[in-house]
Design a protein around this motif. Structure first.
Motif, PDB file in Angstrom:
ATOM      1  N   GLU A 127       0.867  -1.177   0.004  1.00  0.00           N
ATOM      2  CA  GLU A 127      -0.133   0.106  -0.048  1.00  0.00           C
ATOM      3  C   GLU A 127       0.701   1.278  -0.113  1.00  0.00           C
ATOM      4  O   GLU A 127       1.887   1.358   0.721  1.00  0.00           O
ATOM      5  N   THR A 128       0.374   2.292  -0.691  1.00  0.00           N
ATOM      6  CA  THR A 128       1.336   3.466  -1.145  1.00  0.00           C
ATOM      7  C   THR A 128       2.057   4.173   0.235  1.00  0.00           C
ATOM      8  O   THR A 128       2.946   4.439   0.505  1.00  0.00           O
ATOM      9  N   ALA A 129       0.743   4.255   1.015  1.00  0.00           N
ATOM     10  CA  ALA A 129       1.124   5.090   2.222  1.00  0.00           C
ATOM     11  C   ALA A 129       2.003   4.226   3.061  1.00  0.00           C
ATOM     12  O   ALA A 129       2.876   4.824   3.949  1.00  0.00           O
ATOM     13  N   ALA A 130       1.749   2.867   3.343  1.00  0.00           N
ATOM     14  CA  ALA A 130       2.611   2.155   4.152  1.00  0.00           C
ATOM     15  C   ALA A 130       4.084   2.200   3.586  1.00  0.00           C
ATOM     16  O   ALA A 130       5.202   2.315   4.410  1.00  0.00           O
ATOM     17  N   LEU A 131       4.170   2.007   2.220  1.00  0.00           N
ATOM     18  CA  LEU A 131       5.464   2.165   1.513  1.00  0.00           C
ATOM     19  C   LEU A 131       6.221   3.101   1.652  1.00  0.00           C
ATOM     20  O   LEU A 131       7.531   3.246   2.006  1.00  0.00           O
ATOM     21  N   PHE A 132       5.610   4.279   1.640  1.00  0.00           N
ATOM     22  CA  PHE A 132       6.383   5.676   1.744  1.00  0.00           C
ATOM     23  C   PHE A 132       6.589   5.871   3.090  1.00  0.00           C
ATOM     24  O   PHE A 132       7.556   6.431   3.461  1.00  0.00           O
ATOM     25  N   ARG A 133       5.838   5.322   4.092  1.00  0.00           N
ATOM     26  CA  ARG A 133       6.014   5.645   5.690  1.00  0.00           C
ATOM     27  C   ARG A 133       7.303   4.717   6.091  1.00  0.00           C
ATOM     28  O   ARG A 133       8.040   5.176   7.044  1.00  0.00           O
TER      29      ARG A 133
END
Length: 331
Positions: free
Chosen positions: A241-247
């Motif tokens: 998931e984009t948010a998790a990957l960026f975080r």
């Protein structure tokens, strides 16, 4: 019993190779993902990472010298063995594409209204008069001012942002179920980039589209994509998931990309972090992890053996030494 809808796009171990004097050169290697109807997938990576070649495989526009292997299915249909006639029925009608450079993708000898209407006529959806009226409606919908004048314009008479809007109108004319946007904001100024991203998000919701957005711009991916694949050397380095990957990215390549973003975590005037070295040519990647040679954690095992996918935190990384942590410079 699961009631989940079957995927619209199902890709399994997709490989794209070109013949070389010595050995076949693989520019896309064992890429796998699925995309549900109405879902959004981002594909990110540096130039030469295999992003655009993956997109062209999905729409059947690979060069004649390319060899495709693995599994590629759209709406349950196998496309690896599809003939050109099969692809002609899919392109535009069920799969729309916004190409990377509209000035070269648009035909300079034809008016933009005719180019938008062409797909509707070729697919037998409308006669020419109705298609022209629909082209005018689409030009207005994508936000081009003075639409009645612009429908008769040639591509060189439009600005870069207007040409990109024409490309979006062309891609959506036949109401496809999948839109592929390949670097939709490249070569545009920041204000126009934001407008194009907002327009794509609006049209995705309006048409109920599935969307694959391909970009080197992490801001575009963050704004549009629910899930993200990080490509390097034709391989998936990390996904989630984009948010998790960026975080909390787990792969050193993903951390390097995120650390190199312009943003508030760097004082004004200070140089951005950069990934050391350069992307090798497709023939020069090591047999193991393609990021070996630019990675500070790399060992001989990394050079020789392809790492398997490992779940780390909320993402899946292909790394022998994954660590989920914020990128450099971020709190």
């Amino acid at each position: 019993m699961s009631n989940a809808a079957p995927p619209l796009v199902a890709v399994d171990r997709l490989t794209v190779a070109f013949d070389d004097r010595r050995l076949p050169v693989e520019v896309v290697r064992d890429v796998s993902f699925t995309l549900a109807p109405g879902g959004t997938l981002g594909i990110v990576g540096e130039s030469g990472s295999g992003k655009s070649m993956t997109a062209r495989a999905l729409i059947g526009l690979l060069p004649e010298s390319a060899r495709l292997s693995g599994s590629l299915a759209f709406d349950g249909r196998d496309l690896v063995s599809a003939r050109e006639r099969d692809w002609e029925g899919l392109r535009g009608r069920q799969i729309g594409m916004v190409f990377q450079e509209p000035m070269t993708a648009l035909n300079p000898a034809h008016r933009v209204g005719d180019q938008i209407a062409e797909g509707l006529v070729l697919h037998g959806l409308m006669d020419r008069r109705s298609a022209r009226a629909e082209a005018l409606r689409l030009i207005e919908r994508v936000g081009i001012a003075r639409a009645r004048e612009r429908i008769g314009a040639f591509p060189h008479e439009l600005s870069g942002g207007q040409r990109q809007r024409v490309m979006i109108a062309m891609a959506l004319a036949c109401k496809p179920s999948l839109l592929i946007a390949d670097e939709p904001t490249s070569a545009l100024d920041v204000t126009i980039q934001a407008q194009i991203v907002e327009l794509i998000a609006e049209l995705k919701a309006e048409y109920g589209l599935a969307l694959i957005v391909i970009s080197h711009d992490l801001g575009v991916i963050a704004d549009l994509a629910e899930r993200t694949l990080v490509l390097y050397g034709g391989r998936v380095m990390e996904e989630g998931e984009t948010a998790a990957l960026f975080r909390a990215p787990a792969h050193p390549y993903t951390r390097g990309l995120l650390a190199a973003r312009p943003g508030r975590h760097k004082p004004k005037g200070e140089h951005l972090d950069a990934i050391p070295g350069n992307v090798p040519s497709a023939a020069d990647f090591p047999p193991g992890c393609p990021f070996f040679g630019r990675c500070g954690d790399g060992t001989e095992r990394c050079r020789l053996e392809v790492p398997p996918p490992v779940t780390v935190g909320d993402t899946i990384a292909r790394c022998w030494f994954p660590r989920a942590r914020p990128p450099r410079g971020l709190p």
